[in-house]
Design an enzyme around this catalytic site. Structure first.
Site, mmCIF file in Angstrom:
data_model
loop_
_atom_site.group_PDB
_atom_site.id
_atom_site.type_symbol
_atom_site.label_atom_id
_atom_site.label_comp_id
_atom_site.label_asym_id
_atom_site.label_seq_id
_atom_site.Cartn_x
_atom_site.Cartn_y
_atom_site.Cartn_z
ATOM 1 N N ARG A 141 44.898 66.893 23.444
ATOM 2 C CA ARG A 141 43.653 66.616 24.152
ATOM 3 C C ARG A 141 43.341 65.123 24.146
ATOM 4 O O ARG A 141 42.855 64.578 25.135
ATOM 5 C CB ARG A 141 42.514 67.406 23.515
ATOM 6 C CG ARG A 141 42.615 68.900 23.795
ATOM 7 C CD ARG A 141 41.528 69.704 23.113
ATOM 8 N NE ARG A 141 41.754 71.119 23.334
ATOM 9 C CZ ARG A 141 41.913 72.020 22.367
ATOM 10 N NH1 ARG A 141 41.854 71.638 21.104
ATOM 11 N NH2 ARG A 141 42.148 73.284 22.650
ATOM 12 N N TYR A 288 42.278 71.606 32.123
ATOM 13 C CA TYR A 288 43.241 72.144 31.166
ATOM 14 C C TYR A 288 43.054 71.560 29.777
ATOM 15 O O TYR A 288 42.295 70.641 29.573
ATOM 16 C CB TYR A 288 44.665 72.039 31.678
ATOM 17 C CG TYR A 288 45.309 70.691 31.836
ATOM 18 C CD1 TYR A 288 46.585 70.618 32.377
ATOM 19 C CD2 TYR A 288 44.702 69.515 31.461
ATOM 20 C CE1 TYR A 288 47.231 69.406 32.525
ATOM 21 C CE2 TYR A 288 45.335 68.308 31.604
ATOM 22 C CZ TYR A 288 46.604 68.249 32.136
ATOM 23 O OH TYR A 288 47.239 67.052 32.276
ATOM 24 N N GLU A 289 43.762 72.180 28.801
ATOM 25 C CA GLU A 289 43.543 71.919 27.373
ATOM 26 C C GLU A 289 42.089 72.177 26.983
ATOM 27 O O GLU A 289 41.542 71.515 26.111
ATOM 28 C CB GLU A 289 43.949 70.482 27.013
ATOM 29 C CG GLU A 289 45.418 70.168 27.219
ATOM 30 C CD GLU A 289 46.344 71.002 26.356
ATOM 31 O OE1 GLU A 289 45.853 71.649 25.413
ATOM 32 O OE2 GLU A 289 47.551 71.014 26.625
ATOM 33 N N GLY A 290 41.470 73.151 27.611
ATOM 34 C CA GLY A 290 40.084 73.498 27.322
ATOM 35 C C GLY A 290 39.142 72.837 28.298
ATOM 36 O O GLY A 290 39.019 71.611 28.320
ATOM 37 N N GLN A 295 34.902 72.860 25.560
ATOM 38 C CA GLN A 295 34.716 71.752 24.621
ATOM 39 C C GLN A 295 33.260 71.670 24.162
ATOM 40 O O GLN A 295 32.979 71.387 22.994
ATOM 41 C CB GLN A 295 35.128 70.428 25.273
ATOM 42 C CG GLN A 295 36.571 70.354 25.719
ATOM 43 C CD GLN A 295 37.559 70.638 24.618
ATOM 44 O OE1 GLN A 295 37.386 70.201 23.478
ATOM 45 N NE2 GLN A 295 38.604 71.389 24.928
#
Length: 452
Positions: A141, A288-290, A295
């Site tokens: 991230r 993406y990646e949360g 978050q």
């Protein structure tokens, strides 16, 4: 025992995992070093139609279907480093029998989206510890944020060049180029607003990433020194920063990219200048990646409320207070210092109010999380711009390695951030404290009506 990949690929992947493990995590470290010790050079042999020095390891069979982005779908990748849905970690050869890589969409020149399907596929198990995978994702991230800020910086550089060259109308304060038919865009106030916003985001965000990297260095130092207390402290500190960097900076990086495209006007929307590509590259980073929403929930729900009861905010806001109290008597830094003291108090007040309301109304966490994340990002970036202003002021007075114009530009950008961007934090604070009713009262059926 089966052939899996090249020796360099294997040692690189396992070495990265070992750097994420504290020395006292003996079970995981023993497992990985055991695999590493079992690697052996089997000479120039044919494996999957390729020749070279390959390594061998004990393998397992995997049956799963996983959504993936990037490396695992890269047709050039020979060895896949895959985190599965149950947060286990495997190494898989790209041409392993039973492995299907299904590309759904080409997002841009460097990113593709699709699925990995394992059907009784041979794989090397690396770890089943979900915490290791979580640390890998945290690192990913932060790298993603750096990628987004790179897009923002690229857009800024291109937009500044265009704004200096493109001429339109006369500046309201008077002609800047009397011999030309019009003045450059950079002399117009609204264009400067967009350029300064991009500069504030790119340079402020870069400072935030460098700071997080120092936390990561301290965490790894604790691991190498076999100091679990030090390791866990910095791991926790970095955990607080990660959702703010990922959520706030990707949103702001996207905003900077859009502002840069706006400077170009219609020219920014077509392919000729490449600005639309940069904006599209920045857009995916909020997903993406949360996603930003995930978050935000991680920050407020898990890091602030559950794990620390607000302590992480109190600890970080001390940095704002320290800068404020130290520089209140400095005429050049007093405006920054005073605003930092105010925002430190407001940040803690906001945290406490949400905590009290959430104890009675759990929807408060989800309805307030986005605004809390954005407020936290604005507060954190304000601190780093104040630090840069402090260094710039000192270098102007005592001399530095850069020309004076560089430091003056830092001070001007810091002033712009505090005057024109930081006030947005106030709106996020007010929105975060509003009752959940306005968000939650409408029934799901009433969000859309079918009209014939």
């Amino acid at each position: 025992i089966e052939l899996v990949g090249t020796l360099d690929e294997a040692n690189s992947a396992i070495g990265m995992l070992l750097t994420l493990l504290p020395k006292k995590a003996t079970a995981d470290r023993k497992f990985l070093t055991t695999i590493q010790s079992r690697l052996f050079d089997v000479g120039a042999v044919a494996a999957g139609g390729k020749t070279g020095n390959y390594w061998a390891a004990e393998t397992v069979k995997v049956d799963q279907e996983i959504n993936q982005l990037n490396q695992a779908l890269d047709p050039l990748a020979e060895l896949l480093f895959v985190a599965t849905t149950d947060r286990s970690l495997y190494l898989v050869q790209e041409d392993a029998p039973g492995l299907q890589r299904l590309v759904r969409t080409t997002i841009d020149r460097t990113r593709i989206s699709g699925e990995l399907r394992f059907n009784n596929t041979t794989a090397v198990p690396l770890t089943e510890d979900p915490h290791i995978v979580a640390r890998l994702l945290d690192a990913a991230r932060i790298m993603l944020v750096a990628d987004t800020l790179g897009a923002a910086q690229h857009m800024l550089d291109a937009a500044v060049t265009y704004a200096k060259e493109r001429k339109s109308m006369r500046a309201l304060s008077g002609k800047k180029a009397p011999d030309a038919i019009a003045d450059s865009l950079i002399h117009h106030g609204d264009v400067r607003r967009m350029l300064l916003k991009q500069k504030a985001i790119a340079e402020g965000g870069r400072a935030m990433i460098y700071f997080a990297a120092q936390y990561a260095d301290n965490m790894i130092a604790g691991m190498l020194e076999d100091d679990m207390k030090k390791y866990e402290h910095w791991d926790s500190e970095l955990g607080f920063l990660t959702p703010i960097l990922k959520g706030f900076l990707t949103e702001k990086g996207l905003e900077a990219a859009n502002e840069g495209m706006q400077v170009f006007g219609g020219h920014g929307y077509i392919k000729e200048h490449g600005m639309e590509q940069i904006a599209r590259d920045a857009r995916i980073s909020t997903l993406y990646e949360g996603t930003t929403g995930i978050q935000a929930l991680d920050l407020l729900g898990r890091k602030v409320l559950l794990s620390s009861r607000g302590k992480c905010v109190r600890e970080f806001s001390k940095k704002l207070v320290d800068f404020g109290t130290k520089n209140l008597r400095d005429p050049k830094l007093r405006p920054f210092a005073w605003k930092l003291l105010k925002i430190a108090a407001e940040w803690n007040y906001l945290t406490t109010r949400i905590m009290l309301v959430a104890a009675k109304d759990r929807d408060m966490v989800s309805t307030a999380s986005y605004d809390f994340l954005m407020y936290s990002g604005y507060a954190m970036m304000a601190y780093f711009w104040a630090l840069q202003a402090g260094v710039a002021s000192d270098k102007l007075e005592n001399g530095g390695n850069e020309p004076a114009e560089f430091y003056k530009a830092k001070l001007a950008t810091a002033e712009f951030y505090f005057d024109r961007m930081l006030p947005s934090a106030k709106g996020h604070a007010e929105a975060a404290l509003k009752p959940t009713k306005s968000t939650m009262q409408m029934s799901a059926e009433d969000f859309s009506f079918d009209y014939e």
